[in-house]
Motif scaffolding. Sequence first.
Motif, PDB file in Angstrom:
ATOM      1  N   THR A  32       0.931  -1.285   0.170  1.00 29.21           N
ATOM      2  CA  THR A  32      -0.155  -0.008  -0.157  1.00 29.21           C
ATOM      3  C   THR A  32       0.808   1.263  -0.031  1.00 29.21           C
ATOM      4  O   THR A  32       2.077   1.198   0.586  1.00 29.21           O
ATOM      5  CB  THR A  32      -0.954   0.223   1.150  1.00 29.21           C
ATOM      6  N   ILE A  33       0.434   2.116  -0.533  1.00 27.32           N
ATOM      7  CA  ILE A  33       0.883   3.684  -0.529  1.00 27.32           C
ATOM      8  C   ILE A  33      -0.332   4.685  -0.056  1.00 27.32           C
ATOM      9  O   ILE A  33      -1.439   4.289  -0.476  1.00 27.32           O
ATOM     10  CB  ILE A  33       1.545   4.256  -1.563  1.00 27.32           C
ATOM     11  N   THR A  34       0.120   5.598   0.735  1.00 32.13           N
ATOM     12  CA  THR A  34      -1.127   6.551   0.915  1.00 32.13           C
ATOM     13  C   THR A  34      -0.711   7.825   0.546  1.00 32.13           C
ATOM     14  O   THR A  34       0.436   8.361   0.687  1.00 32.13           O
ATOM     15  CB  THR A  34      -1.069   6.730   2.698  1.00 32.13           C
ATOM     16  N   VAL A  35      -1.685   8.598  -0.221  1.00 28.88           N
ATOM     17  CA  VAL A  35      -1.280   9.997  -0.902  1.00 28.88           C
ATOM     18  C   VAL A  35      -2.631  10.793  -0.437  1.00 28.88           C
ATOM     19  O   VAL A  35      -3.809  10.349  -0.285  1.00 28.88           O
ATOM     20  CB  VAL A  35      -0.930   9.845  -2.240  1.00 28.88           C
ATOM     21  N   ALA A  36      -2.184  12.214  -0.426  1.00 35.54           N
ATOM     22  CA  ALA A  36      -3.314  13.144  -0.396  1.00 35.54           C
ATOM     23  C   ALA A  36      -3.201  13.851  -1.581  1.00 35.54           C
ATOM     24  O   ALA A  36      -2.094  14.630  -1.954  1.00 35.54           O
ATOM     25  CB  ALA A  36      -3.087  13.818   0.812  1.00 35.54           C
ATOM     26  N   GLY A  37      -4.223  13.947  -2.254  1.00 30.93           N
ATOM     27  CA  GLY A  37      -4.334  14.899  -3.696  1.00 30.93           C
ATOM     28  C   GLY A  37      -5.338  15.491  -3.860  1.00 30.93           C
ATOM     29  O   GLY A  37      -6.089  15.657  -4.937  1.00 30.93           O
ATOM     30  N   GLY A  38      -6.195  16.292  -2.932  1.00 29.77           N
ATOM     31  CA  GLY A  38      -7.140  16.936  -2.820  1.00 29.77           C
ATOM     32  C   GLY A  38      -8.697  16.196  -2.579  1.00 29.77           C
ATOM     33  O   GLY A  38      -8.269  15.288  -1.608  1.00 29.77           O
ATOM     34  N   CYS A  39      -9.569  16.432  -3.164  1.00 30.24           N
ATOM     35  CA  CYS A  39     -10.886  15.606  -3.114  1.00 30.24           C
ATOM     36  C   CYS A  39     -10.305  14.055  -3.525  1.00 30.24           C
ATOM     37  O   CYS A  39     -10.027  13.545  -4.370  1.00 30.24           O
ATOM     38  CB  CYS A  39     -11.830  15.941  -4.205  1.00 30.24           C
ATOM     39  N   PHE A  40     -10.663  13.326  -2.332  1.00 29.53           N
ATOM     40  CA  PHE A  40     -10.383  11.902  -2.240  1.00 29.53           C
ATOM     41  C   PHE A  40     -11.348  11.112  -3.230  1.00 29.53           C
ATOM     42  O   PHE A  40     -10.924  10.094  -3.726  1.00 29.53           O
ATOM     43  CB  PHE A  40     -10.432  11.282  -0.839  1.00 29.53           C
ATOM     44  N   TRP A  41     -12.333  11.641  -3.568  1.00 27.84           N
ATOM     45  CA  TRP A  41     -13.332  10.842  -4.746  1.00 27.84           C
ATOM     46  C   TRP A  41     -12.562  10.752  -5.913  1.00 27.84           C
ATOM     47  O   TRP A  41     -12.414  10.032  -6.510  1.00 27.84           O
ATOM     48  CB  TRP A  41     -14.606  11.639  -4.808  1.00 27.84           C
ATOM     49  N   CYS A  42     -11.899  11.921  -6.249  1.00 22.47           N
ATOM     50  CA  CYS A  42     -10.936  11.891  -7.620  1.00 22.47           C
ATOM     51  C   CYS A  42      -9.779  11.164  -7.556  1.00 22.47           C
ATOM     52  O   CYS A  42      -9.563  10.502  -8.440  1.00 22.47           O
ATOM     53  CB  CYS A  42     -10.711  13.698  -7.837  1.00 22.47           C
ATOM     54  N   VAL A  43      -9.010  11.318  -6.473  1.00 20.57           N
ATOM     55  CA  VAL A  43      -7.845  10.275  -6.433  1.00 20.57           C
ATOM     56  C   VAL A  43      -8.220   8.846  -6.474  1.00 20.57           C
ATOM     57  O   VAL A  43      -7.667   8.140  -7.120  1.00 20.57           O
ATOM     58  CB  VAL A  43      -7.219  10.682  -5.249  1.00 20.57           C
ATOM     59  N   GLU A  44      -9.132   8.402  -5.774  1.00 20.69           N
ATOM     60  CA  GLU A  44      -9.687   7.168  -5.700  1.00 20.69           C
ATOM     61  C   GLU A  44     -10.147   6.692  -7.056  1.00 20.69           C
ATOM     62  O   GLU A  44      -9.785   5.429  -7.593  1.00 20.69           O
ATOM     63  CB  GLU A  44     -10.984   6.991  -4.736  1.00 20.69           C
ATOM     64  N   ALA A  45     -10.979   7.522  -7.761  1.00 21.02           N
ATOM     65  CA  ALA A  45     -11.469   7.250  -9.165  1.00 21.02           C
ATOM     66  C   ALA A  45     -10.183   7.278 -10.174  1.00 21.02           C
ATOM     67  O   ALA A  45     -10.107   6.210 -11.030  1.00 21.02           O
ATOM     68  CB  ALA A  45     -12.274   8.299  -9.751  1.00 21.02           C
ATOM     69  N   ASP A  46      -9.454   7.960 -10.053  1.00 20.43           N
ATOM     70  CA  ASP A  46      -8.042   7.849 -10.970  1.00 20.43           C
ATOM     71  C   ASP A  46      -7.394   6.946 -10.600  1.00 20.43           C
ATOM     72  O   ASP A  46      -6.960   5.837 -11.579  1.00 20.43           O
ATOM     73  CB  ASP A  46      -7.305   9.103 -10.592  1.00 20.43           C
ATOM     74  N   PHE A  47      -6.940   6.406  -9.273  1.00 16.00           N
ATOM     75  CA  PHE A  47      -6.098   5.197  -9.214  1.00 16.00           C
ATOM     76  C   PHE A  47      -6.741   3.830  -9.236  1.00 16.00           C
ATOM     77  O   PHE A  47      -6.102   2.890  -9.584  1.00 16.00           O
ATOM     78  CB  PHE A  47      -5.378   5.600  -7.803  1.00 16.00           C
ATOM     79  N   GLU A  48      -8.107   3.675  -9.295  1.00 20.40           N
ATOM     80  CA  GLU A  48      -8.676   2.657  -9.427  1.00 20.40           C
ATOM     81  C   GLU A  48      -8.432   2.038 -10.904  1.00 20.40           C
ATOM     82  O   GLU A  48      -9.115   0.918 -11.251  1.00 20.40           O
ATOM     83  CB  GLU A  48     -10.090   2.452  -8.938  1.00 20.40           C
ATOM     84  N   LYS A  49      -8.330   3.073 -11.933  1.00 20.81           N
ATOM     85  CA  LYS A  49      -8.206   2.615 -13.322  1.00 20.81           C
ATOM     86  C   LYS A  49      -6.711   2.206 -13.647  1.00 20.81           C
ATOM     87  O   LYS A  49      -6.579   1.672 -14.639  1.00 20.81           O
ATOM     88  CB  LYS A  49      -8.357   4.074 -14.163  1.00 20.81           C
ATOM     89  N   VAL A  50      -5.842   2.151 -12.667  1.00 19.96           N
ATOM     90  CA  VAL A  50      -4.589   1.812 -13.042  1.00 19.96           C
ATOM     91  C   VAL A  50      -4.281   0.361 -12.818  1.00 19.96           C
ATOM     92  O   VAL A  50      -4.800  -0.524 -11.975  1.00 19.96           O
ATOM     93  CB  VAL A  50      -3.293   2.458 -11.974  1.00 19.96           C
ATOM     94  N   ASP A  51      -3.811  -0.462 -13.861  1.00 22.81           N
ATOM     95  CA  ASP A  51      -3.494  -1.773 -13.839  1.00 22.81           C
ATOM     96  C   ASP A  51      -2.741  -2.109 -12.734  1.00 22.81           C
ATOM     97  O   ASP A  51      -1.416  -1.510 -12.598  1.00 22.81           O
ATOM     98  CB  ASP A  51      -2.955  -2.156 -15.222  1.00 22.81           C
ATOM     99  N   GLY A  52      -2.933  -3.345 -12.027  1.00 25.08           N
ATOM    100  CA  GLY A  52      -2.045  -3.621 -10.747  1.00 25.08           C
ATOM    101  C   GLY A  52      -2.755  -3.083  -9.666  1.00 25.08           C
ATOM    102  O   GLY A  52      -2.397  -3.548  -8.511  1.00 25.08           O
ATOM    103  N   VAL A  53      -3.436  -2.055  -9.739  1.00 23.51           N
ATOM    104  CA  VAL A  53      -3.998  -1.442  -8.245  1.00 23.51           C
ATOM    105  C   VAL A  53      -5.495  -2.440  -7.871  1.00 23.51           C
ATOM    106  O   VAL A  53      -6.366  -2.454  -8.855  1.00 23.51           O
ATOM    107  CB  VAL A  53      -4.670  -0.067  -8.435  1.00 23.51           C
ATOM    108  N   LYS A  54      -5.283  -2.912  -6.813  1.00 14.61           N
ATOM    109  CA  LYS A  54      -6.487  -3.627  -6.280  1.00 14.61           C
ATOM    110  C   LYS A  54      -7.486  -2.883  -5.818  1.00 14.61           C
ATOM    111  O   LYS A  54      -8.863  -3.498  -6.004  1.00 14.61           O
ATOM    112  CB  LYS A  54      -6.059  -4.693  -5.452  1.00 14.61           C
ATOM    113  N   GLU A  55      -7.078  -1.778  -5.072  1.00 15.02           N
ATOM    114  CA  GLU A  55      -8.427  -1.264  -4.564  1.00 15.02           C
ATOM    115  C   GLU A  55      -7.733   0.230  -3.975  1.00 15.02           C
ATOM    116  O   GLU A  55      -6.568   0.155  -3.727  1.00 15.02           O
ATOM    117  CB  GLU A  55      -8.850  -1.784  -3.224  1.00 15.02           C
TER     118      GLU A  55
END
Length: 219
Positions: free
Chosen positions: A34-57
């Motif tokens: 796991t990594i933990t990042v803060a990038g403003g609105c967490f809805w947006c960061v979540e939506a972005d990274f769940e598109k990345v191949d290899g990201v489980k959640e």
Amino acid sequence: MTSLRTLKTVSLGVMIALGFIAQSKTSHAQQLETITVAGGCFWCVEADFEKVDGVKEAVSGFAGGSVSNPTYKQVVKGGTGHYEAVQITYDPAKVSAATLYELFFRSVDPTDAGGQFCDRGETYRTAIFATAGQKAVAEAAKAGAQASLGQTVVTPILGAAEFYPADGYHQDYYKQNSLILTRFGPKSKANAYKAYREACGRDARVKQLWGDAAPFAGS
């Protein structure tokens, strides 16, 4: 007797096979990181990274504050010191922490110390919460981002911090079909999210900063 011996042999073989499968699944699960990042609105960061191949959640939540188990209302009101953050669980055999940090910097405005896009205040600042083993990788990604932009990157690399998941209302917000009341009338959460993201100017600013290197803008 021969039939009984054969049955025992087959049963033993099945048990061994099941044991190997279970061990393989456990081993694979233990390999997730796991990594933990803060990038403003967490809805947006979540939506972005769940598109990345290899990201489980990717889980929306809070990190970096002084209050245990904060509520969303407590955090957005201010005073707890928390950032809106996202904990990203990934398979390092498919995607590296270095790649995820590079994607992170190119999905935000790391030159803005006062928040992100239309969201202002300490809750919406950018940051990376890195363990001792992650710090060098995160610092390298930050240096790379600064070199690519030719501007000062203000996103801090902080130490690891307790991560508190937000309540279920905020998880997978970008793809939920449940209706909510907005100032434009009833909308599904998914449609409300799209409207918010566009109105907040996130993709426009990221595209302006990063151009074709912006991995999620407009997605």
